[in-house]
Design a protein around this motif. Structure first.
Motif, short mmCIF file in Angstrom:
data_model
loop_
_atom_site.label_atom_id
_atom_site.label_comp_id
_atom_site.label_asym_id
_atom_site.label_seq_id
_atom_site.Cartn_x
_atom_site.Cartn_y
_atom_site.Cartn_z
N HIS A 66 53.63 112.73 -35.20
CA HIS A 66 53.21 113.85 -34.53
C HIS A 66 54.25 114.43 -33.40
O HIS A 66 54.43 115.47 -33.01
CB HIS A 66 52.23 113.79 -33.40
N GLY A 67 55.41 113.70 -33.81
CA GLY A 67 56.65 114.37 -33.34
C GLY A 67 57.04 114.21 -31.68
O GLY A 67 57.84 114.87 -31.06
N LEU A 68 56.15 113.45 -31.02
CA LEU A 68 56.45 113.31 -29.69
C LEU A 68 57.57 112.79 -29.15
O LEU A 68 57.94 111.84 -30.00
CB LEU A 68 55.12 112.53 -28.92
N GLY A 69 57.99 112.97 -28.13
CA GLY A 69 59.02 112.34 -27.48
C GLY A 69 58.49 110.88 -26.87
O GLY A 69 57.47 110.69 -26.68
N HIS A 70 59.33 109.93 -26.80
CA HIS A 70 59.14 108.61 -26.22
C HIS A 70 58.13 108.65 -24.67
O HIS A 70 57.02 108.07 -24.63
CB HIS A 70 60.16 107.67 -26.06
N GLY A 71 58.74 109.32 -23.88
CA GLY A 71 58.19 109.43 -22.56
C GLY A 71 56.68 110.22 -22.80
O GLY A 71 55.71 109.60 -22.15
#
Length: 73
Positions: free
Chosen positions: A54-59
């Protein structure tokens, strides 16, 4: 609530929620449903899945998984 009363600031994983909704265009409830649909995966496996699929950032991914797991305890 009067103007002299303020809500305490949101802390922990939920502090990321407004940014997550704005950045990725989905409500938090939808992200939590997606996380819960991946039963059997561990915390970091879910974080990796959210990042890759889904392309979310790690945080952001970490905050969603942590909050969902805490709710489901």
């Amino acid at each position: 609530m009067s103007s002299s009363e303020k809500k305490p600031p949101v802390k922990g994983p939920a502090s990321y929620f407004p940014s997550i909704e704005k950045t990725y265009g989905r409500p938090i409830a939808e992200w939590k449903a997606l996380i819960r649909s991946q039963s059997g995966l561990k915390h970091m496996e879910l974080v990796a899945w959210l990042k890759q699929t889904h392309g979310l950032g790690h945080g952001h991914a970490n905050a969603l998984v942590a909050h969902t797991f805490a709710e489901d305890k």
